[in-house]
Enzyme design. Structure first.
Site, PDB file in Angstrom:
ATOM      1  N   ARG A 245      -9.848 -11.794   2.190  1.00  0.00           N
ATOM      2  CA  ARG A 245     -10.676 -12.887   1.656  1.00  0.00           C
ATOM      3  C   ARG A 245      -9.968 -14.233   1.784  1.00  0.00           C
ATOM      4  O   ARG A 245     -10.608 -15.266   1.899  1.00  0.00           O
ATOM      5  CB  ARG A 245     -11.079 -12.561   0.203  1.00  0.00           C
TER       6      ARG A 245
ATOM      7  N   LYS B  34       0.843  -1.193   0.000  1.00  0.00           N
ATOM      8  CA  LYS B  34       0.000   0.000   0.000  1.00  0.00           C
ATOM      9  C   LYS B  34       0.885   1.252   0.000  1.00  0.00           C
ATOM     10  O   LYS B  34       2.001   1.220   0.498  1.00  0.00           O
ATOM     11  CB  LYS B  34      -0.846   0.040   1.280  1.00  0.00           C
TER      12      LYS B  34
HETATM   13  N1  BES Z   1      -7.910  -3.903   4.462  1.00  0.00           N
HETATM   14  C1  BES Z   1      -8.070  -3.521   3.112  1.00  0.00           C
HETATM   15  C2  BES Z   1      -9.378  -2.767   2.863  1.00  0.00           C
HETATM   16  C3  BES Z   1      -9.504  -1.443   3.546  1.00  0.00           C
HETATM   17  C4  BES Z   1      -9.069  -0.299   2.931  1.00  0.00           C
HETATM   18  C5  BES Z   1     -10.116  -1.347   4.778  1.00  0.00           C
HETATM   19  C6  BES Z   1      -9.199   0.918   3.560  1.00  0.00           C
HETATM   20  C7  BES Z   1     -10.252  -0.126   5.409  1.00  0.00           C
HETATM   21  C8  BES Z   1      -9.805   1.006   4.801  1.00  0.00           C
HETATM   22  C9  BES Z   1      -8.043  -4.746   2.209  1.00  0.00           C
HETATM   23  O1  BES Z   1      -7.239  -5.781   2.642  1.00  0.00           O
HETATM   24  C10 BES Z   1      -7.521  -4.298   0.894  1.00  0.00           C
HETATM   25  O2  BES Z   1      -6.393  -3.908   0.842  1.00  0.00           O
HETATM   26  N2  BES Z   1      -8.342  -4.364  -0.140  1.00  0.00           N
HETATM   27  C11 BES Z   1      -7.946  -3.952  -1.427  1.00  0.00           C
HETATM   28  C12 BES Z   1      -8.426  -4.988  -2.408  1.00  0.00           C
HETATM   29  C13 BES Z   1      -7.845  -4.839  -3.785  1.00  0.00           C
HETATM   30  C14 BES Z   1      -6.368  -5.131  -3.771  1.00  0.00           C
HETATM   31  C15 BES Z   1      -8.568  -5.777  -4.706  1.00  0.00           C
HETATM   32  C16 BES Z   1      -8.576  -2.597  -1.699  1.00  0.00           C
HETATM   33  O3  BES Z   1      -9.704  -2.372  -1.267  1.00  0.00           O
HETATM   34  O4  BES Z   1      -7.923  -1.768  -2.312  1.00  0.00           O
HETATM   35 MN    MN Z   2      -5.240  -5.545   2.033  1.00  0.00          MN
END
Ligand code: BES
Ligand code: MN
Ligand code: ZN
Length: 509
Positions: free
Chosen positions: A356, A282
């Site tokens: 997931r 990230k």
């Molecule tokens: N934990 C994150 C989702 C999230 C983002 C929760 C911001 C709370 C605040 C999750 O694991 C994630 O990173 N999801 C990705 C999925 C993508 C890579 C398909 C996302 O939402 O960008």
């Molecule tokens: Mn994630």
């Protein structure tokens, strides 16, 4: 929990503390003992209200300083509105607490005697008001060493230790408050877990905290990596393999039903104690929020504590998948293929779609072991759900219309609102993979939906009612409100408790 507000119920005739909150209904209607207070003060309250244009509307309040004829140095008139419902009562309690707290009072009275009780009994009214005040009082100050000092970032004063709630039936209110206090304990546990920084709370520490709550009557099991390997939870383990801290799965059981064999309700939570994204890392900005990526797990823990503490007549299981998603020489790579506990293979195209993977195995394990009556999972799963719904509603996905409707009603009653999102074959296709049974990301669009479709592939028997709630927008940094001022909101504990109470405890008493 740093310090909890002590609450005591007293008769209406008891002496008022130095700061007192009294209630006024719409058009300035007062309950009879509140009228008595106004009369002793020679009408100071009603006069001040008229002068200020205060009419008793919800969310409004005025302060009357040093009224003659009564002992309190200040009386706050708070608007109770017309026929307040349960959520209105909680909000009113929150408003009362905020008004007191803003004045830095050390002890205070609330006269829980509205002119208009709505549908509530006197004791339920007082107990709800107390719960609202208690929920509002929460502040995470564990790591602030200069406690008494002003700090622009926090609302609550450390001052208020004790709240006296004056009401018509203090004994009945004390009793009615017990189950509400249990619920607040659950909410506070969830908030504490979410607010805790990741250096202090990894998978092992989270699991240890779960052992600490076994005193409430929960049976707590902690599965370590060896056991998880033996169970073939490879998808969950793959997420944690880049971290120096081992993964854990916690199983919390509450057997409150009269019938030991009554089918269980299963609640699964995503517990990624920190989500860097892994090798698909990230960006730096805002990454600190990913300490809250265990919000689903925290909610499940809080719910289980609340159910046990109020001795709910239900058999329930909480299952918590705990990992840390880190980049390192042992981390999983984009393109890796893992075999989940279900036997289905997953091509990991983005290591940041890790929640997931964790839930795939925990969901499978829950069904395999418990053959539940229904299964609910909660996860801070996607940023996409916030794009769709913002921070007011959580996204709900379900294979069962009746269960979805039950959630809708529980959401309206508690103010923890859910919005149903679609599931369909066309979305499911988007996660088919050339190289494995599925991939862990869909395309650019509908990211919250493809994530839910992924989870649905791990619901074994298509007849098992299942709900997935994406709480990425509501578990942390959600809109602050009358009953929550904390970053970690504890969202979902009250929702699930209500779902259980209204639909799965009746006929079991
Ligand atoms: N934990 C994150 C989702 C999230 C983002 C929760 C911001 C709370 C605040 C999750 O694991 C994630 O990173 N999801 C990705 C999925 C993508 C890579 C398909 C996302 O939402 O960008
Ligand atoms: Mn994630
Ligand atoms: Zn995550």
């Amino acid at each position: 929990m740093a310090q909890t507000l002590e609450i005591q119920f007293l008769p209406l005739s008891a002496a008022l503390a130095g700061t007192a909150v009294v209630l006024a209904g719409e058009e300035l209607t007062l309950g009879s003992s509140t009228r008595g207070i106004d009369e002793r003060a020679k009408g100071a309250l009603t006069k001040a209200a008229r002068a200020a244009g205060f009419t008793g509307k919800p969310r409004t309040a005025i302060e009357v300083l040093a009224p003659t004829g009564i002992d309190s140095q200040r009386v706050i008139l708070a608007g109770a509105g017309r026929a307040p419902n349960e959520l209105d009562r909680l909000r009113l309690g929150g408003l009362a607490f905020a008004q007191i707290s803003a004045r830095k009072a050390e002890s205070a009275s609330v006269v829980a005697e509205p002119a208009d009780l709505g549908e509530a009994s006197a004791e339920a009214f007082a107990a709800d008001l107390a719960l609202g005040a208690l929920l509002r009082s929460y502040a995470f100050k564990k790591y602030r060493t200069r406690k008494g000092e002003e700090n622009a970032e926090s609302e609550t004063a450390d001052g208020l230790q004790k709240l006296l709630v004056h009401c018509a039936k203090p004994d009945a209110a004390t009793k009615a408050f017990m189950s509400r206090k249990a619920l607040a304990d659950g909410v506070f546990l969830a908030r504490d877990l979410i607010n805790e920084p990741a250096n202090m709370l990894g998978p092992v520490e989270f699991a240890e905290r779960m052992r600490d709550i076994s005193g409430a009557g929960l049976v707590v099991e902690v599965l370590d990596e060896e056991q998880l390997k033996a169970l073939k939870m490879n998808a969950l383990l793959a997420v944690g393999q880049g971290s120096a801290r081992p993964s854990r799965v916690v199983v919390l059981q509450w057997q409150g039903s009269k019938s030991k064999r009554a089918k269980k309700l299963c609640f699964d939570g995503k517990g990624v104690c920190f989500d860097t994204g892994g090798i698909s890392m990230k960006p730096a900005g805002g990454m600190e929020d990913m300490k809250g990526d265990m919000g689903g797990a925290a909610c499940v823990a809080g719910l289980m504590l609340a159910l046990a503490a109020r001795k709910a007549s239900v058999n329930a299981v909480g299952l918590i998948g705990l990992t840390e998603n880190m980049p390192s020489g042992t981390a999983q790579r984009p393109g890796d293929i893992v075999t989940s506990m279900s036997g289905q293979t997953i091509e990991v195209l983005n290591t940041d779609a890790e929640g997931r993977l964790v839930l795939a195995d925990v969901l499978w394990y829950a069904q395999d072991r418990f053959k539940p009556r229904l299964i609910v999972d909660l996860a801070t799963l996607t940023g996409a759900i916030m794009v769709a719904l913002g921070k007011e509603y959580a996204g709900l996905f379900s294979n069962d219309d009746r269960l979805a409707k039950e959630f809708d009603a529980a959401g309206e009653a508690t103010g923890e609102k859910v919005w149903r999102m679609p599931l369909a074959k066309a979305y499911d296709k988007l996660i088919d993979s050339k190289n494995a049974d599925m991939k862990n990301i869909g395309g650019r669009y509908g990211g919250a939906i493809t994530a839910a479709q992924f989870l649905q592939r791990f619901i074994k028997d298509k007849g098992t009612p299942w709900v997935h709630i994406d709480i990425a927008g509501t578990a942390m940094d959600s809109a602050r409100n009358e009953i929550n001022q904390s970053w970690g909101s504890g969202w979902g504990v009250r929702l699930l408790d209500r779902l259980v109470a209204d639909n799965y405890e009746k006929g079991d008493k």
